[in-house]
Design an enzyme around this catalytic site. Structure first.
Site, PDB file in Angstrom:
ATOM      1  N   ASP A   1      -5.885  10.391   9.136  1.00  0.00           N
ATOM      2  CA  ASP A   1      -4.603   9.895   9.612  1.00  0.00           C
ATOM      3  C   ASP A   1      -4.181  10.535  10.914  1.00  0.00           C
ATOM      4  O   ASP A   1      -4.447  11.709  11.158  1.00  0.00           O
ATOM      5  CB  ASP A   1      -3.524  10.130   8.548  1.00  0.00           C
ATOM      6  CG  ASP A   1      -3.687   9.185   7.379  1.00  0.00           C
ATOM      7  OD1 ASP A   1      -3.581   7.968   7.613  1.00  0.00           O
ATOM      8  OD2 ASP A   1      -3.941   9.643   6.255  1.00  0.00           O
TER       9      ASP A   1
ATOM     10  N   TYR B   1     -10.714  -3.733   3.185  1.00  0.00           N
ATOM     11  CA  TYR B   1      -9.844  -3.307   4.280  1.00  0.00           C
ATOM     12  C   TYR B   1     -10.724  -2.982   5.478  1.00  0.00           C
ATOM     13  O   TYR B   1     -11.476  -2.019   5.463  1.00  0.00           O
ATOM     14  CB  TYR B   1      -9.069  -2.074   3.806  1.00  0.00           C
ATOM     15  CG  TYR B   1      -8.005  -1.513   4.734  1.00  0.00           C
ATOM     16  CD1 TYR B   1      -7.994  -1.786   6.109  1.00  0.00           C
ATOM     17  CD2 TYR B   1      -7.008  -0.698   4.226  1.00  0.00           C
ATOM     18  CE1 TYR B   1      -7.020  -1.253   6.935  1.00  0.00           C
ATOM     19  CE2 TYR B   1      -6.025  -0.153   5.040  1.00  0.00           C
ATOM     20  CZ  TYR B   1      -6.046  -0.435   6.392  1.00  0.00           C
ATOM     21  OH  TYR B   1      -5.086   0.100   7.202  1.00  0.00           O
TER      22      TYR B   1
ATOM     23  N   GLU C   1       0.860  -1.183   0.000  1.00  0.00           N
ATOM     24  CA  GLU C   1       0.000   0.000   0.000  1.00  0.00           C
ATOM     25  C   GLU C   1       0.892   1.226   0.000  1.00  0.00           C
ATOM     26  O   GLU C   1       1.729   1.403   0.887  1.00  0.00           O
ATOM     27  CB  GLU C   1      -0.924   0.009   1.220  1.00  0.00           C
ATOM     28  CG  GLU C   1      -2.087  -0.962   1.061  1.00  0.00           C
ATOM     29  CD  GLU C   1      -3.172  -0.824   2.122  1.00  0.00           C
ATOM     30  OE1 GLU C   1      -4.178  -1.529   2.010  1.00  0.00           O
ATOM     31  OE2 GLU C   1      -3.010  -0.018   3.063  1.00  0.00           O
TER      32      GLU C   1
END
Lengths: 398, 263
Positions: B60, B175, B49
């Site tokens: 994030d 995911y 990734e």
């Protein structure tokens, strides 16, 4: 008939729900709860009561006669949102959202703030209802707006400085979203402007529309008709959409949004995505006109007013701009300061630097108009918070 | 079959779990990205990734935010990330590469141009953190046309209806974000993952990778037992930050080897 957003949260090509998966269920739940309560008689009654007895609504409309005479053209009227409790329009929406948070059983509220007015409004309603309150604020804005930081702390809020990126409003937004992702179950995000993922642009607009609804009643009482134009400053655009929305389907009223021109549109150092015709992009949950470089990175904006210092703009403004119903222009830093001074001297009103941008545009166009024309300017906030900034510009140490 | 499908099929055949490391393209410098990618593969990575740096990485935590800022300071753009993948492909024709990032840089390039470029340079999948299925029609159409897998996130908060929706659109793998929070935050709740997995498996027939909050070999091992692949991001990015230009490739290789051995 004008009826936006659609049921997926889009204003034409703008708006939407661009969020990480973890938050999607939270915004869906918020939409469902808002739609459930917004027309609930008990909710409406409680909000109306708080707005009247706590916020001090309705806010008056004031004819700025001396300023108008000085300019020698159109008559300038001010919608006095600066007279609300906490000193700005932000409380209208913070109150609505807090009442919704209460009904949703959320005990913790978070907010982002730029100039600090939304942070103060959120800290205020959190204190009013006994909720824990965390406010994210860019480290640079904390410097610029020290008095508001202290006010938030007095009200029991925790102010978290944000050191990432440009250390301004957009970074505070990023950080508040990060908090929300982490604490999604017990936390209500009281969003400050009419932007972000659906339902925020709609919900904040609805709560802020009290401004335009009142004006629509007040203007005929004062002058026997509606104004020729309504004018408001636009950062994210919540005070503006609040004034504009009730006027969208009144075609004889011109709608003018005033963005922050900073050092001038040509300088590139501004916060005026609509005026500068910025490319459409995606940030903070919605698709809007967005200040970005050719690689899609968000660029740093500049405005003398922290509250307008934001690279995007609410999706409904993007739509109103696209369909031509509203016109978007910019006032530069120096024009805003000149308007700030003029209102202090001619009317005894110290306006917020944000609102000074709207006033500056009215002062620019008024002299070229007939004396029987009427411009209604949203005086979205008062300028007490800006003493340090204005003093610094004038080379004065307080 | 795509590179991702082949990789997971082979892993299944050997009863192995995928190790999916994440690094941000251009961190610590664009020159070191391709050597790092090769080192990841040499250490046992199955799928790579590669983060596309963005000025406002809202999902994030601080570690990956800093990596993004370092990469942007070095002038990394979506175009240069694609060029790095092309460079990597010169020596590695088999390891799947998934680009992970935010939608705006792609919007700026245009999804049609982007999907075409992905196909040209050998990108296998694209994960756009802030584009949920509802807003991905345009993206999906262009990626499909070039046989690039749209990778979607699922979260502990995702309800059954949304799992079904993702099941219909996703290709490659799915995911699963193992915790409520940003990348690199909190500690993982294994029992919560175990509880959620049957609900996911009921609808998702693709392999399921789990990530967010996996910081060491012990956790990686425990998580691997519950799913088909383990995604490790912040821990590796932290290793990059803590290393020097001289030892970064070696250090990251050692860390990933440990993780590989554990799972």
């Amino acid at each position: 008939m004008y009826n936006f957003p659609d049921n997926t949260g889009h204003f034409g090509q703008f708006g939407g729900v661009y969020m990480a998966e973890t938050l999607i269920p939270a915004v869906e739940e918020l939409t469902a709860q808002y739609l459930r309560f917004k027309d609930d008689p008990e909710f409406k009654a409680e909000l109306a009561y708080e707005l009247k007895h706590y916020v001090g609504r309705p806010s008056p409309v004031y004819h700025a006669k001396r300023l108008s005479e000085h300019l020698g053209g159109a008559q300038i009227y001010l919608k006095r949102e600066d007279l609300n409790h906490t000193g700005a329009h932000k409380i209208n929406s913070a109150m609505g959202q807090a009442l919704l948070a209460k009904r949703m059983g959320k005990k913790r509220v978070i907010a982002e703030t730029g100039a600090g007015m939304h942070g103060v409004a959120t800290a205020t309603v959190a204190a009013r209802f006994g909720m824990e309150c965390i406010v994210y604020m860019g480290a640079e804005d904390i410097q610029r707006q020290a008095p508001n930081v202290f006010r938030m702390k007095l009200l029991g809020a925790k102010v978290v400085p944000v050191e990432s990126g440009s250390k301004t409003l957009k970074d505070a937004c990023n950080e508040a979203i990060r908090d929300w992702v982490t604490n999604v179950e017990d936390t209500f995000y009281i969003f400050g402007t009419a932007a972000g993922p659906h339902p925020y642009p709609m919900m904040v607009r609805d709560f802020q529309s009290i401004i335009g609804k009142e004006a629509k009643v007040q203007m005929p009482e004062m002058i026997g008709r509606q104004p020729d134009a309504v004018i408001a400053c636009v950062g994210g655009g919540s005070n503006a959409i609040g004034l504009f929305h009730p006027y969208i389907e009144v075609p004889e009223v011109q709608i003018i949004g005033v963005e922050a021109g900073g050092y001038g549109i040509a300088s590139g150092k501004h916060a005026a995505p609509l005026t500068a015709n910025a490319k459409v992009g995606v940030l903070h949950g919605n698709r809007v006109n967005l200040m970005q470089d050719e690689d899609g990175q968000i660029i740093e904006t500049h405005s003398i007013s922290a509250g307008l210092d934001y690279p995007g703009v609410g999706p409904e403004h993007c739509l109103l701009n696209e369909i031509g119903r509203a016109q978007y222009v910019a006032s530069n830093d120096d024009e805003a300061i000149a308007a700030f001074d003029a209102l202090c001297r001619f009317e005894g009103i110290i306006p917020a630097l944000e609102s000074s941008h709207a006033l500056a545009h009215a002062m620019k166009i008024a002299p070229g108009m007939d004396k029987d024309k009427v411009l209604l300017v949203n005086l979205s906030g008062r300028g007490d918070k800006d003493m340090n900034t204005v003093a610094r510009i004038k080379g004065i140490t307080l | 079959m795509s590179r991702i499908d082949i990789t997971f099929a082979k892993l299944k055949q050997h009863n192995r779990k995928a190790l999916i490391p994440f690094i941000t393209a251009g961190d610590p410098s664009p020159e070191q990205t391709v050597p790092l990618l090769h080192a990841l593969v040499a250490a046992g990575a199955d799928v790579l990734e590669l983060g596309v740096p963005f000025s406002d990485p809202m999902a994030d935590g601080p570690t990956i935010q800093r990596a993004s800022e370092r990469a942007l300071k070095k002038g990394v753009t979506l175009r240069s990330v694609l060029a790095l993948v092309a460079e990597f492909r010169k020596q590695d024709a088999n390891t799947p590469v998934v680009l992970m990032g935010y939608g705006n840089p792609i919007e700026a390039m245009g999804w049609d141009v982007f999907a075409q470029r992905c196909a040209d340079v050998g990108v296998d999948g694209v994960l756009t953190v802030d584009f949920p299925p509802e807003e991905s029609h345009d993206a999906f159409e262009h990626l499909q046309r070039h046989n690039i897998a749209p990778i979607f996130l699922l979260a502990p908060t995702t309800n059954e209806a949304r799992i079904q929706q993702v099941a219909k659109l996703a290709r490659g793998y799915v995911y699963y974000v193992s915790l409520k929070g940003v990348t690199g935050s909190g500690s993982i709740d294994l029992s919560a993952i175990e509880e959620k997995m049957p609900q996911l498996r009921k609808h998702i027939k693709l392999p399921i990778g789990v990530g967010f909050g996996i910081r060491d070999a012990v956790t990686a091992k425990a998580v691997a037992k519950l799913c088909d692949g383990v995604v490790v991001g912040s821990r590796i990015v932290q290793e990059i930050e803590d290393s020097t230009a001289q030892n970064v490739v070696e250090n990251v290789g050692r860390l990933v080897k440990e993780l590989r051995q554990a799972i």
